[in-house]
Design a protein around this motif. Structure first.
Motif, short mmCIF file in Angstrom:
data_model
loop_
_atom_site.label_atom_id
_atom_site.label_comp_id
_atom_site.label_asym_id
_atom_site.label_seq_id
_atom_site.Cartn_x
_atom_site.Cartn_y
_atom_site.Cartn_z
N ALA A 156 -6.44 2.06 -5.62
CA ALA A 156 -6.98 1.58 -4.23
C ALA A 156 -6.14 0.54 -3.74
N ARG B 94 -1.87 3.63 -0.42
CA ARG B 94 -2.53 4.39 0.63
C ARG B 94 -1.70 5.49 1.20
N TYR C 92 0.71 -0.93 -0.15
CA TYR C 92 -0.11 -0.18 0.13
C TYR C 92 0.89 1.45 0.11
N LYS D 18 -9.97 -2.02 0.76
CA LYS D 18 -9.30 -1.21 0.12
C LYS D 18 -10.39 0.25 -0.28
N LEU D 19 -9.49 1.13 -0.40
CA LEU D 19 -10.44 2.53 -0.74
C LEU D 19 -9.82 2.91 -1.63
N ARG E 287 -16.76 3.30 1.25
CA ARG E 287 -16.20 3.24 0.09
C ARG E 287 -17.25 3.68 -1.03
#
Lengths: 284, 284, 284, 284, 284, 284
Positions: free
Chosen positions: A57, A60, A23, A283-284, F96
Motif C-alpha cells: 500500500a 502507487r 508512493y 492508502k490502497l 479499499r
C-alpha cells in the motif's frame, strides 16, 4: 542511483528497489556486470519483487529500469542457459523432456508476467542494449519510454527459437502494425528508439538514460498523486479491455465500478476539483 | 446552424437533428450553455436519437458534432451528478448500493453505445473541449475527425474514477499503441489534435470547427451516395471483425453476404461502373 | 523475371513460381494481360500453390508479387463474375441461392486464406493497381512492402458489396487505427503507398516495383538463412497471439516450444552465435 | 387463479401478474382462448413484464405459467404471423427484406430473453401443450417443472424453419445429451414430461397443473425467504459460468463478491444460522 | 446389405453408399474382414464421402453404420499404423518429427471431422465392437443410436496415447456428466449400450444391429420428408450454439434466418400444416 | 487409515498423504475434530499438497477423501471466518475493503483450484456431510464417487452469499441439467448420493465410506498402471476441451500429441498389447 534500497525490499540480490518520491518505487535490474542478463535466480526474484509491489500500500506507481550504462538487459544469460540441466538432458524421452520444458517455460513466463499482474502502473524505461527478454518484459509494462540510443531487437530467432516468454503473445496486441511486428520478430533485426516511437511501441524518447529515468520518475510521481482507486482500476480495466470483447468488458467495468465508486476517492477528487485544492487519498 | 430540425426528430430537447444533404443526418449535441455536458436526460435522448436513426430509411450517413464554439462536450454534468441520488445515497448497504450503480452504469453505457449499434455509419466531428465522455462517445463512432484546436483528455482519473462508459473497453481496440493509450488514460493529461492524428485516434484534422464539420458532411454525402447494402454491411462486418477471431468473422461474413448479394445493389453498382453512370439505390 | 519456374511448380497456369535464391520461392500472379484479375480458376490455383509451398521442405520463405507493370491485381475479374451462374441464377429461391453463395464464398475465402495458413513466412510486394482482392490477399501475408506508386483501394463498396474474402475480418486486427480502417473501407477511396506506410499497413516503401521486389527477395533470403524451426514457429505463434487472449497464447506457446526446443536448431544457432560462424539447419 | 393482479402490473393485457406470497410474483400468459399463443403485442408485453420484475424490489422470485387448462403456449400465433407484413412482403429485394427480418427477429429474441436477463430467479411451470415458443421461453428460465401430462415439442422444423428465438442457442447448453437435443430439434417429435425429466430438461414432474403450480409457488416462496443478495448473485454467476470459461468466471465471481459480501446479508444469515432464528433481509 | 451402391458413390473402395429411401443415403464402413479398422486410405475416403454428401442435393439425411456383424469399427488399423513411416522414423530430430506428426494428425482429424461439417443430419448406428476411433466418429454425428450388445470403449489410453481425433475435444460437450466422461476416457474401460443410453451418449438402444439400422433408417426417412432448409439450418445452428455463447449464437441465428425464411419452405410447410397435406420441398 | 504418511508429505498438518499402492497417493483432509472444515491455514495447505503432487514423479493417480466418519467436509470453518479480519473490518472504505476481499477470494480460489491444475488424475471420494466447500472441491476433481449416505448441499445461499470458490463457475460445465444445477444452488437444499448419481455429479455410489474409498483406490491403482503420458495427456486435453471450442481444442491436441507420441509409451503399450504382456512405463 545512490539511493538506499527500500527496507522492505532490501533482501533482493538482483533487484534494487528504491523510492525516489512518496508512493513511487524504482526497480532496477541490478546485475550490470552481466549486462543485466537473466539466469533462473534473476527471473525468480523479478517475479517476487512485482508480487510484493502489487500488494504494497506504500507504492502507487513503479519505474523499472536496468542498472548500468550499457544495457537494460541483454536477455537470457546464455552461458547459464547452456548449462541448464533441462535443455542439456539429451538422453530423456521426448515426451518426458517436454514435461520438464513446459514446467520450466511456465515458471519463466509466470515470473515475467508478474509485472503485468502487478496492480500498480509500471513505467518501463529502456536504454542501451534492450534485446530478447527486454522486449518480453517491456510488453508487460503499462507505459514504455526509452533513451534515444536504445538498441532494440526481438533476438530469439537468431538463437534458434521462437520467443516464448510473452513477446509473441503480447506484441500483436500492443502495437498497431502487424507487418512491422512480424518484420522485427521474424528477422530478429535491430530497431532504434525512433522506430520504436513511430510504430507506438514506446511513447516517449529522451536524450539519454538519465533523462529517460527522470521522465519516467516524473510520470510515476504524477500517477502517485492521483486516486489509487482510479489509477489501479484504470490499469485493470484497460488490460481487461485488451483481452475481451466490448460487451464483456463493459459488463466487467460495471461490476468493478459498482464498488469502486463507493469509495471516498470519487467525492474527494470531485470536491478538490471544484475547490481547486490538492486531494489526499487513503492508502490502497 | 440555422437549418431547421428534421421533422421526425423535432421533439428532442438536447439533440438537434438536421439534414444538410439527401440521406445525411447531422446530429448536434445542443446544450452549448452547459458546454454540451451530459446529465441523465441528455444521455437518454442521445441513445434514443441514434436508435431512431438506425431504423430510418431516409438516413444513410450521420455526422455528429457539438453545438457552440467552446466544446464538443465537457463530459458529465458534474453538478447534476453530484446531486444524483444514487451516488449520494450514503446510508445504503454496499451490496444494495452496488445494484443501483450497476443499473445506473448500464443505462448510461447503453445510451452511449446506441451510437455504435446504429446501423448507419457515424462520423464524429470533435472540436474545442472534448474530454471525458467525449472520448467514450467518439470511441463508438466509425470515423473520427477534428478541428486543429481540439483539446482532448480521458479525464476520469482526475475525478477519482475509472472511465466506465466505454473508453477503457474500446480504446485499446481502436488505437494501435497501448503505451499511448495507457499514458493518456492513467495520467488524464491533455492531448492535441495533432497527437490524436499521429496515433490514429482521429483520421483527419481540419483548420477549425467549420472546416471540420464541412469535411465530415462531405464525407457523409459521399457515403450516402453509395449502396446502403454495401455501406451498412461493411460497418457491421468491420465491427464484428474487431470483436471476433478471423475464422468466426469469415463465417459470419459468408452468412451475411449470402443474402446481401441477392439484393439489387450489386448488379446496379456493377452496371453503373461499367457504364460510368451514377447508380441509384433503393431505400434501406 | 526471366527465371524458369521451379520444376515442381511448373504445371500452374496462372501462378509463376521461381526460386531467386536457395530456400526462397517467388510466386507471381501471372495474368498480366488481365491485370492479374481473379476468376475462379485463378483463385483455386492460388490456394493450391500456397498449400504446396506450406509443405515443401525446399522452401523457407516466400515472396508474392504480381506480374507485369500495371497491377499487383485489380481484384475480381468482373467480366467473369458477371457471367457466374451463381450470381446470375435469378430464378432460385432465396434460401437455396444462399446455400450456393455460402459454398462459393467459402471456397474463395479458403483459397485466399491458404496464404495465411502457409507455414512459411510470406512477404507480399505490391505495386501499381492494388485494389479489392489485392487487399484481401495482402492481409493474409506476414510482411507487406510496396512500390511508391502503388495505388490501393478497398474497392468493394463501389461495386455494391461488403468485402467478403477477408479484408473486413483481418484489417481491424493488422492496422492500429480503426478510424482509418473504416474510412478506407466505407468510402472505397484510393490511398497511396505513403499513407499505407504511415498507418502501418505496409512496413516498407521502395522507389519502384523492381526495387520493391528486390527488397522483398533480400528479406526472404535473410529469413531463409535462419533456423526454420524458429522462423516457422514465430509465424505460427504471432498468428495465434493475434487471435487469442494472452493466457491462451502463453499456454499454446509453452506446448509448442516444449518440442521445438528439442530440435537441433537451438543448440546449432547458439553455438554458431558463440563461435561467430554461419549455422546450417536441417530441412523442415 | 382468482387473485387480483398486483396493482403495479395491472395494465398488462396478456400477462396476469399476481402475488401468491410475500416477495413472490406469479406471471401467467393470459390468452387462454388462443391457447396462449404469441402475436407481436403478446411478446412485447412479455418482455416488458420481465423488465419490470427485474427492477422491482418487492419481488424476489417469480413463477411463470400459462392460463387455462389446455396449453402453456402453442407458440407463435400462426394466423397473426401469416398476416405479418414482413413475412408476406413478397416483392421486396432480398437484401432489404433481410434487414426487416433481422429487426423483427431481434425484437422477438429480446422480448423472450428479458426472462433470462431478469435478475430474480424464475421458475417456469409447464403444462398441456408446450411447443415451439414454449421451449424458447422455458430455456430462458432458471428452473423448469411440469405437469405429468405436458406435451412438449420443438416444433419449428415442421413449419419449415429453424427455431430462432433461442432454443437452438440455449438447449445444447442446458441439457447434457446432444444426441437427444438434436433428435427432438431435427425431428420436431413430441416428448413427454417423463422424457423431459430423464434428460434433465425439467427437474420436477407433478401430477397435474395445479400440483405443478403449487410446487413452483412453494419453491418461489422458499427462495423469497432467503438473502436476495445471495439468490440474485447466484443466478447471475451461474448464468455467467455457463457462458464463460472457468478462469474468466472465477475472476468475475471475485469482483462480484468483493462488494456483495460487504452487504448486511452475510452477517445477518450467519448470525441467524448460529442462533437458529429466521433472518430478515433488506429489500433489493 | 444387398442394395447396389448409389451410382455417384460407386468408386469408393472402403465406403459403401446406398439409398434405402428417397433422399436418404446409407454409408457403411465396408471393410468387415478387418473389423472396419482404419488405415490412412480408409480415413481419406471417409472424409471424401461426407464432403460429397454435404453438397449432394439428392441427399437430405444420412445413416452411418459398419458393415458386418462384429464391429462398427475397432478403430485404428494397428498393424498399418505400426508400419507408418512417420511414427517409425526414429532418427528424426524431435522438432522435425513434430511437424510430420502435426500434419498427419490434422489430416486424420480433418477426414473424421468431415462428418460434422456435412450439412445434412447424420445418424450414427453403432453395433458390436465400437472402440477408439468409433467414439471419435460417433462424436461427430448428430444422433447416436446403437444395438443392445454394442461394446464401447475410449481405448486410446491403453495403447499409450491421448485420443487425438476428436473424442477429448467433443465428448465433454455432448455428454452431461464429466465425471463419467473422465472415467471412461482415463480408464479406457468398456461400457455397454445401456450405460451409453443412461448418460446420454446414445439416445436409442435397439435389440440388435438389424433393428438399430432399421430405426436409424426410419429416422432418416422422417428427416428427409421435412423441409431441407429447416433441417439443415437446425443442424447448423445447434452446432453453432454448442460452440458459442448465447449472445453470439442468437445473432448468428438472426442473420441465418434473415435469408432462410425468404425461401419457399416456410409458406409451403405452413400451408400444408393448415390444410393437413403433405408438403413437397425443392431440392437443396 | 493406519498407514504412515509418505515421507515427502510428512510436514503437512491438516493433510494426511499416504500411499496405498505404488504410484498412488491418498490425500485425506485430516481435521476430523472440526468435521474437516477449512480455515485459511487449511486451504493454503490443501493448495500446496496438490502443487507438490502435480510435480511428483512417484505419483500417477490421487485419491482424495475426508478423515473421520462424519464428514468429507462441512465447508468453511464458520467460527474462524467470523473472526476474519477482512470480513469484520467494518470501518474500511468500500473500495479499499473490496481490494482486500479480491485478494482473499483469489487466494482461496487458487488453493482449491490447485486440485484442478494438478497434472495427475484425482478421484474425489465423498461421504457424510459434504456441503459448501465440499462441492467446490469436488468440482475440481476428475472423477467423483461417494458413499450411499453422503449428504450434499451447495449451502452458500443459506449463509447469505453466492458460492465463490468455484461451484458456480464449474458446476454448469460438469453436470448436464442446468435446471437441476440452479435448483440446488439457489435453494441450498440437501441432495442425496442417489440424486447426485442420477444427474451425473458423481459416477459411482458405494455402500459406505470404506467401500467408496476402496473403490476409489482401486480405480487409482488401475490408472497408475497405465502410461502416465497417456493418462496425464488425457486429463489435460479433456479439461482443455471443456473450456474451449472444438477447433481450438483439436489444434491444441495436435500440438500436444506431436511430442507426446514421440515418447516411449506408445510403442511400449502397443507392443505389450500385441504380446499380451504388462507394460512398464518410465517415470513422468
Amino acid at each position: 542511483m545512490a539511493a538506499a534500497p527500500l527496507p522492505s525490499y532490501s533482501s533482493y540480490q538482483y533487484m534494487l528497489v528504491t523510492s525516489p518520491a512518496p508512493y513511487v518505487a524504482h526497480v532496477q535490474i541490478n546485475r550490470p556486470e552481466k549486462l543485466n542478463s537473466f539466469s533462473q535466480p534473476v527471473w525468480l526474484e523479478f517475479g517476487r519483487v512485482f508480487d510484493q509491489l502489487s500488494g504494497d500500500a506504500e507504492v502507487r506507481a513503479v519505474v523499472l529500469s536496468g542498472a548500468g550504462e550499457r544495457a537494460f538487459t541483454t536477455g537470457l544469460d546464455v552461458k547459464a542457459a547452456s548449462e541448464d540441466s533441462i535443455l542439456s538432458a539429451k538422453t530423456a524421452d521426448p515426451a518426458r523432456k517436454a514435461k520438464l520444458m513446459r514446467s520450466h517455460i511456465e515458471e519463466f513466463q509466470g515470473s515475467v508476467g508478474a509485472l503485468e499482474k502487478c496492480e500498480k502502473p509500471v513505467i518501463c524505461v529502456l536504454h542501451g542494449i534492450s534485446i530478447g527478454l527486454a522486449i518480453d518484459i517491456a510488453c508487460c509494462a503499462d507505459i514504455r519510454i526509452c533513451a534515444s540510443s536504445t538498441h532494440f531487437a526481438v533476438k530469439e530467432v537468431d538463437i534458434g527459437l521462437a520467443a516464448d516468454i510473452g513477446t509473441l503473445a503480447r506484441l500483436p496486441k500492443i502495437v498497431g502494425s502487424t507487418s512491422w511486428v512480424k518484420d522485427v520478430c521474424l528477422t530478429a533485426r535491430d530497431f532504434s528508439a525512433q522506430e520504436a516511437l513511430s510504430v507506438g511501441f514506446v511513447s516517449q524518447v529522451h536524450e539519454d538514460k538519465t533523462a529517460a529515468v527522470a521522465a519516467g520518475t516524473a510520470l510515476a510521481k504524477a500517477l502517485a498523486g492521483k486516486s489509487p482507486v482510479a489509477v489501479q482500476g484504470t490499469k485493470e480495466l484497460l488490460n481487461y479491455g485488451r483481452e475481451h470483447g466490448t460487451a464483456d468488458s463493459l459488463r466487467y467495468t460495471t461490476i468493478w465500478n459498482s464498488v469502486a465508486l463507493q469509495g471516498s476517492d470519487f467525492p474527494t477528487a470531485l470536491q478538490s476539483g471544484l475547490r481547486k485544492t490538492r486531494p489526499t487519498f487513503e492508502k490502497l
